[in-house]
Design a protein around this motif. Structure first.
Motif, PDB file in Angstrom:
ATOM      1  N   LEU A  69      41.121  14.303  47.043  1.00 38.72           N
ATOM      2  CA  LEU A  69      40.884  15.277  48.096  1.00 38.72           C
ATOM      3  C   LEU A  69      41.048  16.677  47.526  1.00 38.72           C
ATOM      4  O   LEU A  69      41.978  16.951  46.762  1.00 38.72           O
ATOM      5  CB  LEU A  69      41.863  15.073  49.257  1.00 38.72           C
ATOM      6  N   VAL A  70      40.157  17.570  47.930  1.00 32.93           N
ATOM      7  CA  VAL A  70      40.146  18.940  47.427  1.00 32.93           C
ATOM      8  C   VAL A  70      39.973  19.895  48.607  1.00 32.93           C
ATOM      9  O   VAL A  70      39.144  19.656  49.493  1.00 32.93           O
ATOM     10  CB  VAL A  70      38.998  19.143  46.416  1.00 32.93           C
ATOM     11  N   THR A  83      37.761  18.221  51.437  1.00 32.87           N
ATOM     12  CA  THR A  83      36.610  17.382  51.108  1.00 32.87           C
ATOM     13  C   THR A  83      37.058  16.228  50.215  1.00 32.87           C
ATOM     14  O   THR A  83      37.868  16.418  49.307  1.00 32.87           O
ATOM     15  CB  THR A  83      35.536  18.205  50.357  1.00 32.87           C
ATOM     16  N   LEU A  84      36.547  15.040  50.481  1.00 32.58           N
ATOM     17  CA  LEU A  84      36.792  13.882  49.614  1.00 32.58           C
ATOM     18  C   LEU A  84      35.728  13.866  48.523  1.00 32.58           C
ATOM     19  O   LEU A  84      34.542  13.706  48.798  1.00 32.58           O
ATOM     20  CB  LEU A  84      36.737  12.582  50.417  1.00 32.58           C
ATOM     21  N   ARG A  85      36.158  14.041  47.287  1.00 34.27           N
ATOM     22  CA  ARG A  85      35.239  13.989  46.157  1.00 34.27           C
ATOM     23  C   ARG A  85      35.291  12.610  45.517  1.00 34.27           C
ATOM     24  O   ARG A  85      36.363  12.091  45.231  1.00 34.27           O
ATOM     25  CB  ARG A  85      35.584  15.080  45.141  1.00 34.27           C
ATOM     26  N   GLN A  86      34.144  12.054  45.285  1.00 37.52           N
ATOM     27  CA  GLN A  86      34.033  10.676  44.835  1.00 37.52           C
ATOM     28  C   GLN A  86      34.052  10.528  43.314  1.00 37.52           C
ATOM     29  O   GLN A  86      34.360   9.453  42.800  1.00 37.52           O
ATOM     30  CB  GLN A  86      32.735  10.059  45.372  1.00 37.52           C
ATOM     31  N   ASP A 128      43.540  21.300  44.545  1.00 36.47           N
ATOM     32  CA  ASP A 128      44.013  19.973  44.931  1.00 36.47           C
ATOM     33  C   ASP A 128      45.079  20.062  46.020  1.00 36.47           C
ATOM     34  O   ASP A 128      45.727  21.102  46.193  1.00 36.47           O
ATOM     35  CB  ASP A 128      44.580  19.237  43.715  1.00 36.47           C
ATOM     36  N   ILE A 129      45.292  18.957  46.726  1.00 38.38           N
ATOM     37  CA  ILE A 129      46.228  18.946  47.840  1.00 38.38           C
ATOM     38  C   ILE A 129      47.004  17.634  47.860  1.00 38.38           C
ATOM     39  O   ILE A 129      46.603  16.645  47.231  1.00 38.38           O
ATOM     40  CB  ILE A 129      45.479  19.180  49.181  1.00 38.38           C
ATOM     41  N   GLY A 130      48.088  17.621  48.617  1.00 34.34           N
ATOM     42  CA  GLY A 130      48.984  16.468  48.665  1.00 34.34           C
ATOM     43  C   GLY A 130      50.244  16.776  47.885  1.00 34.34           C
ATOM     44  O   GLY A 130      50.173  17.228  46.741  1.00 34.34           O
ATOM     45  N   PHE A 162      47.010  13.705  46.555  1.00 36.15           N
ATOM     46  CA  PHE A 162      45.940  13.029  47.281  1.00 36.15           C
ATOM     47  C   PHE A 162      44.788  12.727  46.325  1.00 36.15           C
ATOM     48  O   PHE A 162      43.692  13.283  46.403  1.00 36.15           O
ATOM     49  CB  PHE A 162      45.454  13.868  48.460  1.00 36.15           C
ATOM     50  N   ALA A 163      45.058  11.843  45.386  1.00 33.05           N
ATOM     51  CA  ALA A 163      44.090  11.457  44.354  1.00 33.05           C
ATOM     52  C   ALA A 163      44.463  10.069  43.862  1.00 33.05           C
ATOM     53  O   ALA A 163      45.603   9.629  44.017  1.00 33.05           O
ATOM     54  CB  ALA A 163      44.128  12.455  43.195  1.00 33.05           C
ATOM     55  N   GLU A 164      43.496   9.383  43.270  1.00 34.19           N
ATOM     56  CA  GLU A 164      43.795   8.053  42.746  1.00 34.19           C
ATOM     57  C   GLU A 164      44.676   8.131  41.505  1.00 34.19           C
ATOM     58  O   GLU A 164      45.506   7.253  41.263  1.00 34.19           O
ATOM     59  CB  GLU A 164      42.492   7.308  42.456  1.00 34.19           C
ATOM     60  N   TYR A 165      44.515   9.185  40.720  1.00 33.39           N
ATOM     61  CA  TYR A 165      45.356   9.408  39.541  1.00 33.39           C
ATOM     62  C   TYR A 165      45.826  10.864  39.546  1.00 33.39           C
ATOM     63  O   TYR A 165      45.057  11.769  39.891  1.00 33.39           O
ATOM     64  CB  TYR A 165      44.581   9.148  38.250  1.00 33.39           C
ATOM     65  N   THR A 166      47.067  11.081  39.145  1.00 35.10           N
ATOM     66  CA  THR A 166      47.624  12.432  39.069  1.00 35.10           C
ATOM     67  C   THR A 166      48.400  12.581  37.769  1.00 35.10           C
ATOM     68  O   THR A 166      49.170  11.692  37.395  1.00 35.10           O
ATOM     69  CB  THR A 166      48.573  12.702  40.256  1.00 35.10           C
TER      70      THR A 166
END
Length: 410
Positions: A69-70, A83-86, A128-130, A162-166
């Motif tokens: 998420l960005v 926005t959800l970036r794929q 980025d967020i989360g 809020f990402a699959e990898y950080t």
């Protein structure tokens, strides 16, 4: 920097080197979470700084791209701002970093303050967020391997969860015995309650403590920690179900503000006022809490969620009478922002983890199972989870699960 086919071809020929700092005693019991802060647990040391990580520790492929998420527009409306970036590149960890595959991420009321740019006016989208996550280390730099290893469970507080990898600096990570959502509840919510009450609350046996939004992510800990200090605890909430939860964790008096008049209840049941208010709602609730203070009482402001959805982020209060009210009662108001107390964070988290592992602390997690569309699963559901919070539906900490199937490329 991100993973690419070129870098993979270049680096895959260099195998990672692995050795042990010292031998693990056979049959040794697993160390409790809090003991991981002591550095006494033997750790495998993996030098992966020269290796292309095609596979993580469970044999799953680490893809070249991921979802995240960005913030693409500054707004307190999360759905408009984010926005959800794929197909964002999966980042590479630096020398002192961990690459964490997120398994659980936490929802905070301040997520919309962050998306509105209220914390740093100089930051412009996209960003980025989360704030927080729990997951597995799937890759790391050489310096980071002195304290961490691939496969290790960790939690962290860092923007971009809020990402699959950080990518997380190793010095900011918290080692855990396993990946559990309950640990996530302690990272921001639990630490906020613990440090604010310890530093500002002046709690002692017999004091009366009012906790607003008591059944929420941080309120649940304020209730329990005040009870541990042998205080009499009053908690406001919005439903009988929440009231039942509060009673189960020790709350002495619950007030359902949907069916009871909070001001009348406090005036009748606590005519001399309350000694401490742990306040996170703002607006009319702030005014009411201020009026309920006893002589020499303390009001701790940890948030004002009632105003966050407004363009200004604020809800009006009756500030013109504030000096007179404080003087009349020798009362005080103190604000608390976790970032200003980071020197106390490690100690607080160690204590909270120890309490949880001993069964002395309830860490309630709300996955949104009772929401109209069901459990919060996947980054797509973060939007629903934020809505759910602002509808006042959650009991405990809202957590979103990010499932990853083994032997897949996500």
């Amino acid at each position: 920097m991100s993973f690419s086919a070129k870098s993979g071809a270049l680096l895959s020929s260099r195998a990672p080197r692995c050795w042990w700092r010292r031998q693990q005693p056979s049959g040794a019991a697993a160390a409790p979470a809090w003991s991981y802060f002591s550095g006494s647990r033997p750790r495998p040391i993996l030098d992966m700084s020269y290796s292309r990580h095609f596979l993580d520790f469970q044999g799953s492929s680490i893809p070249s791209s991921m979802k995240k998420l960005v913030v693409t527009k500054l707004s307190q409306n999360f759905r408009e701002a984010v926005t959800l970036r794929q197909d964002s590149p999966v980042p590479l960890p630096g020398d002192g970093d961990l690459l964490v595959r997120n398994r659980f991420v936490g929802i905070n009321a301040s997520d919309i303050n962050y998306s509105a740019g209220r914390y740093d006016a100089s930051v412009k989208p996209p960003f980025d967020i989360g704030f927080e996550g729990v997951g597995d280390v799937v890759a790391l730099g050489l310096s980071a391997s002195a304290d961490y290893t691939v496969g290790q469970a960790v939690a962290y507080v860092k923007a971009g969860s809020f990402a699959e990898y950080t990518v997380v600096p190793a010095k900011q990570a918290v080692p855990l015995p396993s990946v559990k959502p309950e640990f996530l509840t302690l990272m921001v919510s639990g630490a906020t309650a613990y440090i604010s009450l310890k530093e500002l609350g002046e709690l002692s046996e017999g004091k009366k403590v009012l906790v607003t939004a008591a059944a929420g992510g941080t309120g649940q800990f304020a209730v329990q920690l005040a009870k541990k200090a042998k205080c009499h605890v009053i908690g406001t909430c919005s439903s009988d179900e929440k009231g039942g939860f509060l009673k189960s964790i020790g709350c002495d008096r619950t007030i359902n503000y949907k069916t009871e008049n909070v001001e009348s209840v406090l005036r009748k049941d606590y005519p001399e006022g309350v000694d401490v208010v742990y306040e996170s709602v703002g607006g009319k609730m702030f005014d009411l809490a201020l009026n309920s203070l006893a002589t020499k009482g303390h009001l701790i402001v940890i948030g004002f969620i009632a105003g966050y959805q407004n363009p200004t982020g604020l809800q009006p209060i009756k500030a013109e009478l504030l000096p007179a009210k404080l003087l009349k009662k020798s009362a005080s108001i103190r604000g608390f922002f976790l970032n200003h107390y980071l020197s106390e964070y490690k100690m607080a988290l160690k204590h909270l983890l120890k309490m949880y592992e001993k069964g002395d602390l309830v860490c309630e997690v709300d996955f949104g199972d009772m929401s109209p569309e069901g459990k919060f699963t996947g980054l797509e559901s973060v939007f629903r989870a934020v809505d759910y919070m602002y509808m006042g539906k959650n009991i405990g900490k809202i957590v979103v699960e990010l499932p990853h199937s083994v032997n897949s490329k996500l």
